[in-house]
Design a protein around this motif. Structure first.
Motif, PDB file in Angstrom:
ATOM      1  N   ILE A  37     -15.582 -38.873  27.543  1.00 36.43           N
ATOM      2  CA  ILE A  37     -16.071 -39.867  28.229  1.00 36.43           C
ATOM      3  C   ILE A  37     -15.318 -41.279  28.018  1.00 36.43           C
ATOM      4  O   ILE A  37     -14.691 -41.710  26.897  1.00 36.43           O
ATOM      5  CB  ILE A  37     -17.694 -40.669  27.631  1.00 36.43           C
ATOM      6  N   VAL A  38     -14.927 -41.611  29.023  1.00 36.29           N
ATOM      7  CA  VAL A  38     -13.873 -43.019  29.255  1.00 36.29           C
ATOM      8  C   VAL A  38     -14.527 -44.218  29.582  1.00 36.29           C
ATOM      9  O   VAL A  38     -15.150 -44.279  30.482  1.00 36.29           O
ATOM     10  CB  VAL A  38     -12.688 -42.601  30.052  1.00 36.29           C
ATOM     11  N   ILE A  39     -14.582 -45.243  28.701  1.00 35.09           N
ATOM     12  CA  ILE A  39     -15.124 -46.656  29.169  1.00 35.09           C
ATOM     13  C   ILE A  39     -13.992 -47.636  29.120  1.00 35.09           C
ATOM     14  O   ILE A  39     -13.071 -47.663  28.259  1.00 35.09           O
ATOM     15  CB  ILE A  39     -16.084 -46.962  28.092  1.00 35.09           C
ATOM     16  N   THR A  95      -9.180 -35.855  34.168  1.00 29.21           N
ATOM     17  CA  THR A  95      -8.982 -34.341  33.590  1.00 29.21           C
ATOM     18  C   THR A  95     -10.045 -33.645  33.878  1.00 29.21           C
ATOM     19  O   THR A  95     -11.293 -34.144  33.987  1.00 29.21           O
ATOM     20  CB  THR A  95      -8.323 -34.674  32.125  1.00 29.21           C
ATOM     21  N   GLU A  96     -10.437 -32.566  33.753  1.00 26.15           N
ATOM     22  CA  GLU A  96     -11.382 -31.851  33.865  1.00 26.15           C
ATOM     23  C   GLU A  96     -12.280 -31.814  32.327  1.00 26.15           C
ATOM     24  O   GLU A  96     -13.371 -31.372  32.523  1.00 26.15           O
ATOM     25  CB  GLU A  96     -11.224 -30.294  34.195  1.00 26.15           C
ATOM     26  N   HIS A  97     -11.651 -32.357  31.371  1.00 22.76           N
ATOM     27  CA  HIS A  97     -12.520 -32.437  30.249  1.00 22.76           C
ATOM     28  C   HIS A  97     -13.342 -33.790  30.389  1.00 22.76           C
ATOM     29  O   HIS A  97     -14.395 -33.711  29.537  1.00 22.76           O
ATOM     30  CB  HIS A  97     -11.344 -32.982  28.977  1.00 22.76           C
ATOM     31  N   ARG A  98     -13.078 -34.496  31.172  1.00 25.79           N
ATOM     32  CA  ARG A  98     -13.833 -35.884  31.598  1.00 25.79           C
ATOM     33  C   ARG A  98     -15.254 -35.590  32.031  1.00 25.79           C
ATOM     34  O   ARG A  98     -15.453 -34.818  33.008  1.00 25.79           O
ATOM     35  CB  ARG A  98     -13.455 -36.864  32.456  1.00 25.79           C
ATOM     36  N   VAL A  99     -16.298 -35.793  31.487  1.00 23.40           N
ATOM     37  CA  VAL A  99     -17.497 -35.735  31.713  1.00 23.40           C
ATOM     38  C   VAL A  99     -18.204 -37.100  32.421  1.00 23.40           C
ATOM     39  O   VAL A  99     -19.349 -37.051  32.954  1.00 23.40           O
ATOM     40  CB  VAL A  99     -18.608 -35.320  30.794  1.00 23.40           C
ATOM     41  N   GLY A 100     -17.630 -38.301  32.315  1.00 23.77           N
ATOM     42  CA  GLY A 100     -17.662 -39.658  32.643  1.00 23.77           C
ATOM     43  C   GLY A 100     -16.760 -40.337  32.616  1.00 23.77           C
ATOM     44  O   GLY A 100     -15.902 -40.451  31.618  1.00 23.77           O
ATOM     45  N   TYR A 101     -16.949 -41.483  33.496  1.00 21.57           N
ATOM     46  CA  TYR A 101     -15.896 -42.600  33.469  1.00 21.57           C
ATOM     47  C   TYR A 101     -16.730 -44.029  33.655  1.00 21.57           C
ATOM     48  O   TYR A 101     -17.624 -43.823  34.803  1.00 21.57           O
ATOM     49  CB  TYR A 101     -14.696 -42.557  34.350  1.00 21.57           C
ATOM     50  N   ALA A 102     -16.644 -44.867  32.997  1.00 18.58           N
ATOM     51  CA  ALA A 102     -17.250 -46.192  33.380  1.00 18.58           C
ATOM     52  C   ALA A 102     -16.328 -47.406  33.466  1.00 18.58           C
ATOM     53  O   ALA A 102     -15.319 -47.345  32.398  1.00 18.58           O
ATOM     54  CB  ALA A 102     -18.247 -46.454  32.435  1.00 18.58           C
ATOM     55  N   ALA A 103     -16.398 -48.389  34.221  1.00 18.32           N
ATOM     56  CA  ALA A 103     -15.499 -49.395  34.377  1.00 18.32           C
ATOM     57  C   ALA A 103     -16.584 -50.799  34.038  1.00 18.32           C
ATOM     58  O   ALA A 103     -15.925 -51.761  34.269  1.00 18.32           O
ATOM     59  CB  ALA A 103     -14.681 -49.511  35.666  1.00 18.32           C
ATOM     60  N   SER A 104     -17.748 -50.444  33.572  1.00 16.82           N
ATOM     61  CA  SER A 104     -18.597 -51.873  33.612  1.00 16.82           C
ATOM     62  C   SER A 104     -19.512 -51.298  32.315  1.00 16.82           C
ATOM     63  O   SER A 104     -19.741 -50.069  32.101  1.00 16.82           O
ATOM     64  CB  SER A 104     -19.435 -52.056  34.619  1.00 16.82           C
ATOM     65  N   SER A 105     -20.185 -52.312  31.774  1.00 16.62           N
ATOM     66  CA  SER A 105     -21.067 -51.980  30.628  1.00 16.62           C
ATOM     67  C   SER A 105     -22.285 -51.216  31.005  1.00 16.62           C
ATOM     68  O   SER A 105     -22.855 -50.506  30.123  1.00 16.62           O
ATOM     69  CB  SER A 105     -21.298 -53.447  29.945  1.00 16.62           C
ATOM     70  N   ALA A 106     -22.777 -51.733  32.127  1.00 15.92           N
ATOM     71  CA  ALA A 106     -24.159 -50.913  32.627  1.00 15.92           C
ATOM     72  C   ALA A 106     -23.530 -49.501  32.898  1.00 15.92           C
ATOM     73  O   ALA A 106     -24.613 -48.632  32.293  1.00 15.92           O
ATOM     74  CB  ALA A 106     -24.490 -51.795  33.824  1.00 15.92           C
ATOM     75  N   ALA A 107     -22.655 -49.185  33.518  1.00 24.17           N
ATOM     76  CA  ALA A 107     -22.350 -47.838  33.656  1.00 24.17           C
ATOM     77  C   ALA A 107     -22.017 -47.239  32.530  1.00 24.17           C
ATOM     78  O   ALA A 107     -22.392 -45.881  32.204  1.00 24.17           O
ATOM     79  CB  ALA A 107     -20.932 -47.653  34.775  1.00 24.17           C
TER      80      ALA A 107
END
Length: 190
Positions: free
Chosen positions: A13-15, A27-39
């Motif tokens: 998970i990348v914030i 990457t296919e390892h990534r289950v989530g990406y967030a660019a804001s605190s809410a996300a």
């Protein structure tokens, strides 16, 4: 992590508050990406219950504890880049702070980065406090000595680019040099 583990073995998970390592998070390892605190809060809350179910049961034998086989699934690496932008205000990370003392046992790997300017203020953030109390591994790069002791007994001070102190519970603090690897060239099309 991506080079050493399959997506089944480790998830990511990348914030990314500044959207700077956007390409490296693809990457296919990534289950989530967030660019804001809410996300980010939504992303973090999703795996929270699964992580809490991985906590060692009261009747766990020492053999099973060492084998870490009372749960199955992928390890989860939560990368929070530029955490200094949300520390102590809208920080999305407090929900998973509860299992931090058992992080290694349940496959949770928190990785946080923050600018050295303001790291003294970061020491009041609940997640950073918990990680510091647990003597989590840290890298302290060049900074102002007035920021205090972000990890162990290391106070930042001016250093050449990439030079810093690696601090962990087993080895203490030692001077180290990080490396910057250029990304591979993008092939020309046409």
């Amino acid at each position: 992590m991506v080079a050493r583990r399959t997506p089944y073995e480790a998830r990511l998970i990348v914030i990314d508050h500044r959207r700077s390592p956007l390409d490296s998070a693809a990457t296919e390892h990534r289950v989530g990406y967030a660019a804001s605190s809410a996300a980010a809060l939504e992303l973090i809350n999703d795996p929270r219950s699964a992580l809490l179910k991985r906590l060692p049961p009261a009747d766990l034998t020492p053999e099973r504890f060492r084998a870490r086989n009372w749960w199955q699934g992928s390890d989860l690496c939560v990368v929070d880049d530029d955490d200094d932008l949300v520390m102590t205000s809208s920080n999305p990370l407090p929900p998973p702070a509860e299992p931090l003392p058992q992080a290694a046992d349940i496959g949770l790997h928190p990785v946080m980065s923050c600018a050295m300017g303001g790291v003294g203020r970061a020491m009041y953030d609940p997640v950073i406090q918990r990680m510091k109390d647990m003597a989590g591994a840290a890298v302290i790069l060049s900074g102002d000595k007035d920021e205090g002791f972000p990890a162990g007994n290391v106070r930042p001070h001016p250093l050449p680019p990439g030079r810093g102190y690696s601090v962990d519970r087993k080895c203490g603090a030692h001077l180290t040099q990080t490396a910057f690897l250029l990304p591979p060239p993008v092939p020309e099309t046409g």
